[in-house]
Design a protein around this motif. Sequence first.
Motif, PDB file in Angstrom:
ATOM      1  N   UNK A 282       0.834  -1.204   0.000  1.00 36.66           N
ATOM      2  CA  UNK A 282       0.000   0.000   0.000  1.00 36.66           C
ATOM      3  C   UNK A 282       0.869   1.255   0.000  1.00 36.66           C
ATOM      4  N   UNK A 283       1.957   1.242   0.745  1.00 40.30           N
ATOM      5  CA  UNK A 283       2.857   2.402   0.771  1.00 40.30           C
ATOM      6  C   UNK A 283       3.453   2.655  -0.612  1.00 40.30           C
ATOM      7  N   UNK A 284       3.799   1.577  -1.308  1.00 48.02           N
ATOM      8  CA  UNK A 284       4.350   1.727  -2.653  1.00 48.02           C
ATOM      9  C   UNK A 284       3.294   2.272  -3.608  1.00 48.02           C
ATOM     10  N   UNK A 285       2.061   1.809  -3.455  1.00 47.26           N
ATOM     11  CA  UNK A 285       0.970   2.311  -4.290  1.00 47.26           C
ATOM     12  C   UNK A 285       0.756   3.797  -4.057  1.00 47.26           C
ATOM     13  N   UNK A 286       0.766   4.212  -2.795  1.00 44.87           N
ATOM     14  CA  UNK A 286       0.572   5.630  -2.460  1.00 44.87           C
ATOM     15  C   UNK A 286       1.707   6.487  -2.993  1.00 44.87           C
ATOM     16  N   UNK A 287       2.888   5.936  -3.004  1.00 44.95           N
ATOM     17  CA  UNK A 287       4.045   6.661  -3.522  1.00 44.95           C
ATOM     18  C   UNK A 287       3.916   6.945  -5.012  1.00 44.95           C
ATOM     19  N   UNK A 288       3.291   6.010  -5.734  1.00 41.45           N
ATOM     20  CA  UNK A 288       3.204   6.109  -7.189  1.00 41.45           C
ATOM     21  C   UNK A 288       1.909   6.736  -7.689  1.00 41.45           C
ATOM     22  N   UNK A 289       0.863   6.745  -6.848  1.00 38.23           N
ATOM     23  CA  UNK A 289      -0.480   7.129  -7.312  1.00 38.23           C
ATOM     24  C   UNK A 289      -0.594   8.628  -7.554  1.00 38.23           C
ATOM     25  N   UNK A 290      -1.200   8.976  -8.694  1.00 36.27           N
ATOM     26  CA  UNK A 290      -1.454  10.377  -9.026  1.00 36.27           C
ATOM     27  C   UNK A 290      -2.950  10.665  -9.124  1.00 36.27           C
ATOM     28  N   UNK A 291      -3.769   9.665  -8.865  1.00 35.85           N
ATOM     29  CA  UNK A 291      -5.224   9.783  -8.963  1.00 35.85           C
ATOM     30  C   UNK A 291      -5.801   9.868  -7.550  1.00 35.85           C
ATOM     31  N   UNK A 292      -6.402  11.025  -7.216  1.00 33.58           N
ATOM     32  CA  UNK A 292      -6.894  11.246  -5.858  1.00 33.58           C
ATOM     33  C   UNK A 292      -7.889  10.188  -5.409  1.00 33.58           C
ATOM     34  N   UNK A 293      -8.801   9.784  -6.309  1.00 32.71           N
ATOM     35  CA  UNK A 293      -9.825   8.822  -5.925  1.00 32.71           C
ATOM     36  C   UNK A 293      -9.199   7.483  -5.560  1.00 32.71           C
ATOM     37  N   UNK A 294      -8.258   7.029  -6.407  1.00 29.19           N
ATOM     38  CA  UNK A 294      -7.566   5.773  -6.099  1.00 29.19           C
ATOM     39  C   UNK A 294      -6.734   5.932  -4.830  1.00 29.19           C
ATOM     40  N   UNK A 295      -6.135   7.117  -4.662  1.00 31.34           N
ATOM     41  CA  UNK A 295      -5.347   7.417  -3.472  1.00 31.34           C
ATOM     42  C   UNK A 295      -6.191   7.227  -2.215  1.00 31.34           C
TER      43      UNK A 295
END
Length: 377
Positions: A282-295
């Motif tokens: 999850x931390x890696x996903x948050x690091x890469x995510x640029x979409x607020x909704x997915x964030x």
Amino acid sequence: MPILLLRNKDIDLISGKRNITIRRLWKQPLYVGDRLYCYWNILSKEREKLFEAEVTHVDILTFDEIIHDPGLPAKLGYKNSRELEKDLRKTYPNNTTPNDEFQVFEFRKLHVTQWEGSAINQKNTIIKKADVLFEMGEYEQSSLCYQAALEYDREDSHLLNRIGDNLTRLGQFGDAIKNYRKAIKIEPDNEYLYNNMAIAYLNKGDPEKALKMSTEALKINSRNTTILYWRGLIYEMLNDFEKALKFFDYVLKIDDTDPDVWNERGTILNMLGKSEEALKSYDKSLELCLDDKKDSNTWASKANTLLGLERYAEAIECYDNALKIDDSNPIILNNKGVAYMELDDFESAIECFTKVLVMYPNNPDAQVLQEVCLENL
């Protein structure tokens, strides 16, 4: 040279599903045999001529005659007389007294070789409009436009695929699959068509058939990360979490920059009872995510994992991050309230449940949890 302006609501006229329409009586009335120049959004930068047509029938009717003609609304694409009247009053607010006149006319599209004005690529023009409608989420209208473009080339697999995509988003999975099958007959080596069919089967609730289509896609390209990702999701739906994890890990070996894959990997690790590893995903996903909704979804997933690990203060912090993006999500608010309950902070928990009940008065989880909190105060 009469000009007919077409808008999004005139999709039936553009697609050819309907060839009759209504307009306020022009200064120069239409007559049978007149040539129409039909444009899309002529007042915008995107204006384009869609087609030329010949007027085949004209009736001049008063507003009163129109709204009292029981057969006319259906011909013009309206559900009933009330809907037709409402639209006319909105479109022509200064022309709806009983005696105001309108022209109801029919036309036939002319082949491009019969045009008097400059010719265009009609198929490409209609496709562009369909693409715009698809991006707007107007899937039904977009599908009609793609169908109209398909009239110019029945062997266009791209159009069949796009029609399938629209139907999938409309929940018409069986019809979507039929269009994907037609596209595959034309382009049998396109792995994306098989994958799209797999997605449609998955949404239809048939993961076994989805897996078969995914296998066909992988036979064509075994390193396509999109197909590998969806195969992981299919195994997740089949509750085969070990295989799902295997495919998500395989994707990340090829490309480790997709936040969706890291997020799903976290979900699978949770299913396998590997919560600490899930947090890292999850931390890696948050690091890469640029979409607020997915964030927001990832913050909530991380918070739920921390809640399960009894790390309540950290969970609340993550729920707060999720709520900064999606502040009206009842599930996140309820879960945050549960975390407060575990810390015996019942007042803060009640505040969370109250927010839910203000927005969703019948939310059963918030109702029960709030009652429990009140009993413990």
